[in-house]
Scaffold this active site. Sequence first.
Site, PDB file in Angstrom:
ATOM      1  N   GLY A  82      -4.399   8.357  -2.982  1.00 33.90           N
ATOM      2  CA  GLY A  82      -3.111   8.266  -2.291  1.00 33.90           C
ATOM      3  C   GLY A  82      -3.303   7.508  -0.998  1.00 33.90           C
ATOM      4  O   GLY A  82      -4.417   7.080  -0.668  1.00 33.90           O
ATOM      5  N   ASP A 117     -11.099   9.454   7.652  1.00 39.35           N
ATOM      6  CA  ASP A 117     -10.523   9.731   8.971  1.00 39.35           C
ATOM      7  C   ASP A 117      -9.133   9.137   9.154  1.00 39.35           C
ATOM      8  O   ASP A 117      -8.531   9.257  10.223  1.00 39.35           O
ATOM      9  CB  ASP A 117     -11.463   9.195  10.068  1.00 39.35           C
ATOM     10  CG  ASP A 117     -11.777   7.721   9.886  1.00 39.35           C
ATOM     11  OD1 ASP A 117     -11.091   7.062   9.081  1.00 39.35           O
ATOM     12  OD2 ASP A 117     -12.714   7.223  10.545  1.00 39.35           O
ATOM     13  N   ARG A 168       1.252  -4.184   7.131  1.00 41.68           N
ATOM     14  CA  ARG A 168       1.176  -4.968   5.901  1.00 41.68           C
ATOM     15  C   ARG A 168       2.552  -5.081   5.249  1.00 41.68           C
ATOM     16  O   ARG A 168       3.348  -4.154   5.307  1.00 41.68           O
ATOM     17  CB  ARG A 168       0.204  -4.259   4.949  1.00 41.68           C
ATOM     18  CG  ARG A 168       0.079  -4.911   3.603  1.00 41.68           C
ATOM     19  CD  ARG A 168      -1.158  -4.421   2.908  1.00 41.68           C
ATOM     20  NE  ARG A 168      -0.952  -3.126   2.280  1.00 41.68           N
ATOM     21  CZ  ARG A 168      -1.942  -2.420   1.728  1.00 41.68           C
ATOM     22  NH1 ARG A 168      -3.183  -2.863   1.759  1.00 41.68           N
ATOM     23  NH2 ARG A 168      -1.707  -1.259   1.158  1.00 41.68           N
ATOM     24  N   ASP A 243      -6.213   1.702  -8.600  1.00 40.91           N
ATOM     25  CA  ASP A 243      -5.351   2.069  -7.470  1.00 40.91           C
ATOM     26  C   ASP A 243      -5.146   0.882  -6.537  1.00 40.91           C
ATOM     27  O   ASP A 243      -4.395   0.983  -5.567  1.00 40.91           O
ATOM     28  CB  ASP A 243      -5.941   3.256  -6.686  1.00 40.91           C
ATOM     29  CG  ASP A 243      -7.385   3.024  -6.277  1.00 40.91           C
ATOM     30  OD1 ASP A 243      -8.203   2.723  -7.157  1.00 40.91           O
ATOM     31  OD2 ASP A 243      -7.690   3.116  -5.080  1.00 40.91           O
ATOM     32  N   ASP A 253      -4.742  -4.634  -1.283  1.00 41.82           N
ATOM     33  CA  ASP A 253      -5.924  -3.817  -0.972  1.00 41.82           C
ATOM     34  C   ASP A 253      -7.253  -4.525  -1.207  1.00 41.82           C
ATOM     35  O   ASP A 253      -8.129  -4.023  -1.905  1.00 41.82           O
ATOM     36  CB  ASP A 253      -5.886  -2.532  -1.821  1.00 41.82           C
ATOM     37  CG  ASP A 253      -5.252  -1.391  -1.036  1.00 41.82           C
ATOM     38  OD1 ASP A 253      -4.711  -1.644   0.055  1.00 41.82           O
ATOM     39  OD2 ASP A 253      -5.286  -0.251  -1.519  1.00 41.82           O
TER      40      ASP A 253
HETATM   41  P1  AMP Z   1      -9.724   1.569  -1.004  1.00 41.20           P
HETATM   42  O1  AMP Z   1     -10.971   1.429  -1.820  1.00 41.20           O
HETATM   43  O2  AMP Z   1      -9.821   1.033   0.386  1.00 41.20           O
HETATM   44  O3  AMP Z   1      -8.545   1.029  -1.721  1.00 41.20           O
HETATM   45  O4  AMP Z   1      -9.492   3.131  -0.799  1.00 41.20           O
HETATM   46  C1  AMP Z   1      -9.564   4.085  -1.849  1.00 41.20           C
HETATM   47  C2  AMP Z   1      -8.904   5.376  -1.426  1.00 41.20           C
HETATM   48  O5  AMP Z   1      -9.548   5.916  -0.298  1.00 41.20           O
HETATM   49  C3  AMP Z   1      -7.441   5.231  -1.053  1.00 41.20           C
HETATM   50  O6  AMP Z   1      -6.779   6.382  -1.485  1.00 41.20           O
HETATM   51  C4  AMP Z   1      -7.483   5.154   0.458  1.00 41.20           C
HETATM   52  O7  AMP Z   1      -6.289   5.579   1.048  1.00 41.20           O
HETATM   53  C5  AMP Z   1      -8.635   6.073   0.779  1.00 41.20           C
HETATM   54  N1  AMP Z   1      -9.312   5.719   2.039  1.00 41.20           N
HETATM   55  C6  AMP Z   1     -10.096   4.640   2.272  1.00 41.20           C
HETATM   56  N2  AMP Z   1     -10.543   4.645   3.541  1.00 41.20           N
HETATM   57  C7  AMP Z   1     -10.031   5.751   4.124  1.00 41.20           C
HETATM   58  C8  AMP Z   1     -10.133   6.345   5.436  1.00 41.20           C
HETATM   59  N3  AMP Z   1     -10.845   5.777   6.399  1.00 41.20           N
HETATM   60  N4  AMP Z   1      -9.461   7.488   5.659  1.00 41.20           N
HETATM   61  C9  AMP Z   1      -8.750   8.068   4.699  1.00 41.20           C
HETATM   62  N5  AMP Z   1      -8.617   7.588   3.457  1.00 41.20           N
HETATM   63  C10 AMP Z   1      -9.245   6.436   3.168  1.00 41.20           C
HETATM   64 MG    MG Z   2      -6.832   1.033  -2.036  1.00 44.94          MG
END
Ligand code: AMP
Ligand code: MG
Length: 481
Positions: A82, A117, A168, A243, A253
């Site tokens: 999410g 975080d 974004r 995702d 993303d």
């Molecule tokens: P991503 O690979 O950047 O698309 O992230 C995968 C999942 O991890 C998504 O649900 C992001 O919202 C969550 N996520 C990535 N980095 C963070 C962060 N620093 N704090 C909280 N959630 C994160």
């Molecule tokens: Mg993502």
Amino acid sequence: MQFNPRYVLLNPKLFHHQLPKPLKSAKAGHFNEALAHQLQWSDQDKAQWVEICSGQKTFTEFEPLAMVYAGHQFGQWAGQLGDGRGLLIAQILDQNHQTIDLHLKGAGATPYSRMGDGRAVLRSVIREYLAGHALNALGVPSSNAVGFTSSEQGVQREKLELGAMMLRTSDCHIRLGHFEWINQYQPELLPEFVDKCIEWHYPDCLKAEQSVLAFATQVIQRTAVMIAKWQLVGFAHGVMNTDNLNITGSTLDFGPYGFMERFRPNWINNHSDYQGRYTYQQQPSIGHWNVWNWLNNLIPLKKDSAEKEQFKADLAQCLEHFETTFLEHYTLGLCQKMGLPSIHKDSFNCGMAFLQILQTEQLDYTGSFLRLQNKEYEAIKDDCLDRRQFESFLTQYQAIREHQEIAELDQEMQLANPQYILRNHMLQIAIERAERNDFSEVDRLFKLLSQPYLKQSDLERVEDLKPLPSDVAEIMVSCSS
Ligand code: AMP
Ligand code: MG
């Protein structure tokens, strides 16, 4: 701004209302004024861009929210994910009356943050900000951003970095993983969710006899076109988890992405991708896997078992469109880049022969197409160890072009071969300066990449035009952001 809040019309189980948590001492990073204009921002909105892009100002017309979704990460079921660090803070109409999401990335923890975080660091914000801008200007469908802000608040990654936020924009934040979440956790929401996706993003499909099949076909085709465009400009997304792909086929993303320099199809640009799942050359087949996986999530729309069998067969038919659409767009685009007629039976093979040379000789992808365009054949040959391989390619190439409308083909080449791409070492300089509070290099790259197909001698630097020498260590890019 003209608001069109529509995500909130979905079942409340699909999101969580939450306000942004501003960072300490937010300050201006960069503002995309032209985009703000397209999005019909008023002068007052523009004057407040720092407050808006740092989560200090929200809008009464839209209550910010975090979306829930799920996904397959690196091929494995990852369960619930999410918006863990981003919030949908508005949906507004642009000049063309299209609804655009404003998503504030780095806005603080949400119920979907898991161990994270909720923050984004300046380095990754600049990477996403400039790449979204570059892709849009290159003609690749992608998210973009109105602006970003920096702060003095430290955020811990491998080392302590500066926190930042980016506003974004995207035509859609509904990911393939939304459907996976619904099927896994709230299957009764599927029919209404699919209806809304069609109504909002593919209204033409409502005219089709079977609107869901028309919808599925279009999602597949748009995804295939997007990936064909990635391949043509040499873009490697880096994290093609389910995702991170949306249903409108616009790039989303991309953290640890890379633009191809020396042509290495199996180059791992994301150093967190230990198995090389998301290399450049894998992108089309991973795209196919992702949409196949997504189609499986539509099957529960049919309850009756006979109907279900027919529906599965129909969905399998939809999937056939992926490969044909991809090949059609990629072939056409490659022929344009090469200055070859797409109808000629040997053009595609000749394009492949050129790529083979780039690969064996480790030549720069973007720069070599430009040399071909400028007919600098001797210069390419001089860079080849196997000169005969190049000579035999050139003979075939010139033979195909011999009886063609050369002026027209040359013009197509100019429209298909960018002068500038966003090389990692260009980004690195901009990031290092920004971390010292100097955003002038971000601004220079922003301007240069606004018109990537146009030679801009006054703005360019020699480093923009070629890879670093091959004995310089590669800049490591990972999922950490
Ligand atoms: P991503 O690979 O950047 O698309 O992230 C995968 C999942 O991890 C998504 O649900 C992001 O919202 C969550 N996520 C990535 N980095 C963070 C962060 N620093 N704090 C909280 N959630 C994160
Ligand atoms: Mg993502």
